[in-house]
Design a protein around this motif. Structure first.
Motif, mmCIF file in Angstrom:
data_model
loop_
_atom_site.group_PDB
_atom_site.id
_atom_site.type_symbol
_atom_site.label_atom_id
_atom_site.label_comp_id
_atom_site.label_asym_id
_atom_site.label_seq_id
_atom_site.Cartn_x
_atom_site.Cartn_y
_atom_site.Cartn_z
ATOM 1 N N SER A 179 0.826 -1.205 0.000
ATOM 2 C CA SER A 179 0.000 0.000 0.000
ATOM 3 C C SER A 179 0.864 1.261 0.000
ATOM 4 O O SER A 179 0.618 2.194 -0.765
ATOM 5 C CB SER A 179 -0.921 -0.006 1.224
ATOM 6 N N GLU A 180 1.885 1.283 0.847
ATOM 7 C CA GLU A 180 2.769 2.445 0.940
ATOM 8 C C GLU A 180 3.537 2.657 -0.355
ATOM 9 O O GLU A 180 3.662 3.778 -0.838
ATOM 10 C CB GLU A 180 3.737 2.279 2.108
ATOM 11 N N VAL A 181 4.043 1.580 -0.943
ATOM 12 C CA VAL A 181 4.794 1.678 -2.196
ATOM 13 C C VAL A 181 3.903 2.229 -3.301
ATOM 14 O O VAL A 181 4.313 3.098 -4.064
ATOM 15 C CB VAL A 181 5.394 0.311 -2.587
ATOM 16 N N SER A 182 2.692 1.745 -3.380
ATOM 17 C CA SER A 182 1.754 2.234 -4.385
ATOM 18 C C SER A 182 1.537 3.741 -4.232
ATOM 19 O O SER A 182 1.569 4.489 -5.218
ATOM 20 C CB SER A 182 0.430 1.493 -4.265
ATOM 21 N N ASN A 183 1.348 4.199 -3.006
ATOM 22 C CA ASN A 183 1.155 5.628 -2.748
ATOM 23 C C ASN A 183 2.402 6.428 -3.105
ATOM 24 O O ASN A 183 2.305 7.509 -3.697
ATOM 25 C CB ASN A 183 0.802 5.869 -1.282
ATOM 26 N N LEU A 184 3.579 5.917 -2.754
ATOM 27 C CA LEU A 184 4.820 6.637 -3.032
ATOM 28 C C LEU A 184 5.101 6.729 -4.532
ATOM 29 O O LEU A 184 5.572 7.763 -5.021
ATOM 30 C CB LEU A 184 5.994 5.980 -2.309
ATOM 31 N N ILE A 185 4.802 5.674 -5.270
ATOM 32 C CA ILE A 185 4.989 5.713 -6.727
ATOM 33 C C ILE A 185 4.053 6.741 -7.343
ATOM 34 O O ILE A 185 4.442 7.510 -8.220
ATOM 35 C CB ILE A 185 4.780 4.316 -7.345
ATOM 36 N N GLU A 186 2.825 6.782 -6.872
ATOM 37 C CA GLU A 186 1.867 7.782 -7.368
ATOM 38 C C GLU A 186 2.349 9.198 -7.039
ATOM 39 O O GLU A 186 2.301 10.090 -7.888
ATOM 40 C CB GLU A 186 0.480 7.529 -6.775
ATOM 41 N N GLU A 187 2.831 9.405 -5.826
ATOM 42 C CA GLU A 187 3.368 10.720 -5.437
ATOM 43 C C GLU A 187 4.568 11.097 -6.296
ATOM 44 O O GLU A 187 4.702 12.255 -6.692
ATOM 45 C CB GLU A 187 3.785 10.727 -3.965
ATOM 46 N N ALA A 188 5.444 10.137 -6.570
ATOM 47 C CA ALA A 188 6.622 10.404 -7.405
ATOM 48 C C ALA A 188 6.201 10.823 -8.804
ATOM 49 O O ALA A 188 6.761 11.773 -9.378
ATOM 50 C CB ALA A 188 7.532 9.174 -7.452
ATOM 51 N N SER A 189 5.201 10.158 -9.347
ATOM 52 C CA SER A 189 4.697 10.514 -10.673
ATOM 53 C C SER A 189 4.071 11.908 -10.672
ATOM 54 O O SER A 189 4.281 12.698 -11.601
ATOM 55 C CB SER A 189 3.678 9.485 -11.156
ATOM 56 N N GLN A 190 3.323 12.228 -9.627
ATOM 57 C CA GLN A 190 2.719 13.555 -9.520
ATOM 58 C C GLN A 190 3.795 14.625 -9.363
ATOM 59 O O GLN A 190 3.675 15.720 -9.925
ATOM 60 C CB GLN A 190 1.742 13.597 -8.348
ATOM 61 N N PHE A 191 4.824 14.315 -8.586
ATOM 62 C CA PHE A 191 5.943 15.249 -8.436
ATOM 63 C C PHE A 191 6.565 15.535 -9.804
ATOM 64 O O PHE A 191 6.797 16.688 -10.161
ATOM 65 C CB PHE A 191 6.991 14.677 -7.483
ATOM 66 N N TYR A 192 6.825 14.492 -10.575
ATOM 67 C CA TYR A 192 7.424 14.666 -11.902
ATOM 68 C C TYR A 192 6.515 15.506 -12.795
ATOM 69 O O TYR A 192 6.980 16.442 -13.456
ATOM 70 C CB TYR A 192 7.690 13.303 -12.550
ATOM 71 N N ASP A 193 5.238 15.194 -12.820
ATOM 72 C CA ASP A 193 4.285 15.952 -13.651
ATOM 73 C C ASP A 193 4.287 17.418 -13.256
ATOM 74 O O ASP A 193 4.262 18.315 -14.116
ATOM 75 C CB ASP A 193 2.873 15.377 -13.534
ATOM 76 N N GLY A 194 4.320 17.700 -11.968
ATOM 77 C CA GLY A 194 4.354 19.081 -11.483
ATOM 78 C C GLY A 194 5.630 19.804 -11.897
ATOM 79 O O GLY A 194 5.601 20.970 -12.290
#
Length: 74
Positions: free
Chosen positions: A53-68
């Motif tokens: 669960s944590e890894v899934s959230n962190l990968i999503e956050e990393a992708s959002q960070f990159y998009d931003g």
């Protein structure tokens, strides 16, 4: 020094790859090109369902960070 949670990284030896470094526990480097992750922490002994669960959230956050970050260049 107060590090940001995510850092954008690149490497001239891998020009097609896009790396995001997560600096907090659990520290890791993700290649957004193929979602390959290199862990800097030993996660053995952790509960698998919590980690997943944590890894899934962190990968999503990393992708959002990159998009931003990329939106700032446009």
């Amino acid at each position: 020094m107060n590090l940001p949670k995510y850092l954008l990284a690149d490497n001239s030896n891998h020009p097609e790859d896009i790396f995001i470094l997560h600096t907090e526990f659990p520290r890791f480097l993700i290649n957004l090109k193929d979602d390959e992750i290199e862990w800097f922490e030993d996660l053995s002994g952790e509960r698998e369902d919590d980690i997943a669960s944590e890894v899934s959230n962190l990968i999503e956050e990393a992708s959002q960070f990159y998009d931003g970050e990329m939106a700032k260049y446009e």
